[in-house]
Each structure stands twice: as structure tokens, then as C-alpha cells.
Write an enzyme that holds these catalytic residues in place. Structure first.
Site, PDB file in Angstrom:
ATOM      1  N   HIS A 145       3.351 -10.319   0.195  1.00 57.69           N
ATOM      2  CA  HIS A 145       3.435  -8.946  -0.312  1.00 57.69           C
ATOM      3  C   HIS A 145       3.485  -8.930  -1.841  1.00 57.69           C
ATOM      4  CE1 HIS A 145       4.783  -4.806  -0.819  1.00 57.69           C
ATOM      5  NE2 HIS A 145       5.773  -5.281  -1.561  1.00 57.69           N
ATOM      6  N   HIS A 150       1.155  -6.898  -5.104  1.00 60.85           N
ATOM      7  CA  HIS A 150       1.578  -6.442  -6.423  1.00 60.85           C
ATOM      8  C   HIS A 150       0.994  -7.235  -7.589  1.00 60.85           C
ATOM      9  CE1 HIS A 150       4.439  -3.283  -5.410  1.00 60.85           C
ATOM     10  NE2 HIS A 150       4.945  -4.058  -4.472  1.00 60.85           N
ATOM     11  N   GLU A 190       3.656   1.591  -3.723  1.00 55.17           N
ATOM     12  CA  GLU A 190       3.892   0.779  -2.521  1.00 55.17           C
ATOM     13  C   GLU A 190       3.019   1.225  -1.345  1.00 55.17           C
ATOM     14  OE1 GLU A 190       5.352  -1.919  -1.853  1.00 55.17           O
ATOM     15  OE2 GLU A 190       6.933  -2.252  -3.320  1.00 55.17           O
ATOM     16  N   SER A 209      -0.824  -5.632   1.792  1.00 55.27           N
ATOM     17  CA  SER A 209      -0.326  -6.932   2.240  1.00 55.27           C
ATOM     18  C   SER A 209      -0.073  -6.988   3.733  1.00 55.27           C
ATOM     19  CB  SER A 209       0.959  -7.286   1.482  1.00 55.27           C
ATOM     20  OG  SER A 209       1.940  -6.276   1.648  1.00 55.27           O
TER      21      SER A 209
END
Length: 266
Positions: A145, A150, A190, A209
Site C-alpha cells: 500500500h 503512495h 486514499e 493497492s
């Protein structure tokens, strides 16, 4: 006592070897936070293989469902396919691209601490990997993730700039507003969605992700129109698939309306 406690329904809760491995990685992050040097994590073959398994599923999906900002960022900072990259090597690339850097943490941290770091170009991230029994979704941040979702996107100047703006807002808002700011971050960077070329595409790192989310982001959650006030007041569950997602007309709309919200609430 484990450094990072897991809920009883976590896929790795009863896996002693997995939990010991997580603790080893988490303790190294704790030492770094206390002023130690950034050390490479010596990932084992099974962890590299799990990374590669997830990448092989995510990459073709991203080509179909990720928005242009994400695809551009992935070109700016491609990640290795067959191994988990180290924070140090990615930091050299991020420093050149947007002056961001990754710093390790042992596990979930308070929203103000995480968001405030963004103001200084610091992304606080975990280094352990999800449990092998559930490779396509994680109930918590893991290295898949943090890096695929990110780190690669922080190479994009617009996403990096908006991330810093979130951090600057976190430095000044009160306790009531920090919860709203956390929700706004959640539903944009997110789990944000944008319209592009007549399609709804993925912006948010949590969706990027998760193989399961890439497959079902249009059908599983309720899709609502982008609304910063509504998003700031909508609670979320980080451990499960999202019940509600918000769709913006563009990344520019997300950036402008978030910045307007920061200015009005700071």
C-alpha cells in the site's frame, strides 16, 4: 507482548512466524523514529514473491482503471517488479522529483502525526508486508500500500503539492477539525475517484493497492458526487472495503476544493 497488536480477525493473527517477522521490522522502525539511521529491511524470498504476485495482478488493472495523474506518476518513478524496493533508494528518486521522503513507522499512528509530516515532505510509512493468505486486500497499511499506492504517486507534482497542503492544514486545525481533515484525506488521496474520458477512474492509494478494489470499485460501494463538506463529515472503516466513495470531475477539482476548505477552516 507484540509491538503491533492485531485484531482477532486479522489474517495473520494466529500466524506466529508472521507476527514475529512484523515485530522485527517494526522495532527497526521504532529505532529510526528515535533518531537511528535508516536501515534497509532484509526481506525474505517469500516476501519478495508476495510483492511480485500482487504487482502482476495490479499492473494490468492500473492500465485500465487508474487516472492519468497516477499513470504519469508511475512513469516518473517506476517500482521494481520482482523485489520490494528499499525506502532509501526511493527517497533518492522522490527527493529529486518533489522533495518528499519516506520515513518508517511501526504501525498505525494518530492522524495529526501522519498528516503533519506531509507539511515537511515526510510520508510516514510501514515496511512489513500483508499476510500471504489474503494478498489482494489488506485491512491496514503495508509496504504494498505505502509504495504502490503512495510513494509512486508522490512523484507527481500535483499530488505532492496537495499532500503538503493537507499537512499544513493539520498543523493549525483544532481537534474537531483534525477528524474532518482526516476524513477528507481518506476520501481523496486514499480513496478518491475522478471522471476522465467519460469513465470513472481511480486516484486514491487505498484503491490502487487492492486488487479486489480495482475490480469492484464501481459496483461494491455507493458512489456519490464530490462534496468536501459531506466527505469531511463521513466516518470510514479502514479495516474493510469502503461502503461509500466520492467521484470528482477531475483532480483539479479535488485540489481546488480541498484548498478552499483548508483556507476556510484554518
Amino acid at each position: 507482548m507484540h509491538l503491533v497488536e492485531l485484531s482477532a480477525d486479522h489474517p495473520g493473527f494466529t500466524d506466529t512466524a508472521y507476527r514475529e517477522r512484523r515485530d522485527t521490522i517494526a522495532w527497526a522502525a521504532e529505532r529510526r523514529q528515535e533518531g537511528g539511521t535508516l536501515q534497509d529491511v532484509h526481506y525474505i524470498d517469500a516476501e519478495h514473491a508476495l510483492w511480485s504476485q500482487v504487482r502482476n495482478e495490479l499492473d494490468p488493472r492500473h492500465a485500465q482503471v487508474a487516472c492519468s495523474e497516477i499513470l504519469d506518476a508511475q512513469q516518473l518513478m517506476p517500482l521494481p517488479q520482482d523485489r520490494i524496493p528499499q525506502f532509501g533508494e526511493l527517497n533518492r528518486q522522490l527527493s529529486d522529483a518533489t522533495a518528499f521522503r519516506l520515513e518508517p513507522v511501526a504501525g498505525l499512528i494518530r492522524a495529526r502525526e501522519f498528516l503533519s509530516g506531509l507539511a515537511y515532505g515526510v510520508f510516514l510509512a510501514t515496511q512489513y508486508i500483508r499476510h500471504h493468505s489474503k494478498p489482494f486486500f489488506t485491512p491496514e497499511p503495508d509496504v504494498v500500500h505505502e509504495l504502490i499506492g503512495h510513494a509512486a504517486t508522490l512523484a507527481h507534482p500535483g499530488i505532492a503539492s496537495l499532500s503538503r497542503a493537507f499537512g499544513e492544514a493539520a498543523l493549525v486545525v483544532d481537534e474537531e477539525r483534525i477528524g474532518q481533515l482526516e476524513c477528507l484525506y481518506w476520501y481523496t488521496l486514499e480513496y478518491g475517484l475522478v471522471r476522465e474520458g467519460g469513465e470513472i477512474r481511480i486516484l486514491g492509494a487505498g484503491l490502487l493497492s487492492s486488487v479486489d478494489d480495482c475490480d469492484q470499485y464501481l459496483t461494491r460501494p455507493e458512489l456519490r458526487e464530490f462534496d468536501v463538506e459531506a466527505m469531511a463529515g463521513t466516518p470510514y472503516d479502514p479495516t474493510d472495503y469502503q461502503a461509500v466513495l466520492y467521484v470528482a470531475d477531475s483532480f483539479d477539482q479535488i485540489e481546488q476544493q480541498c484548498r478552499d476548505w483548508f483556507a476556510a477552516t484554518g
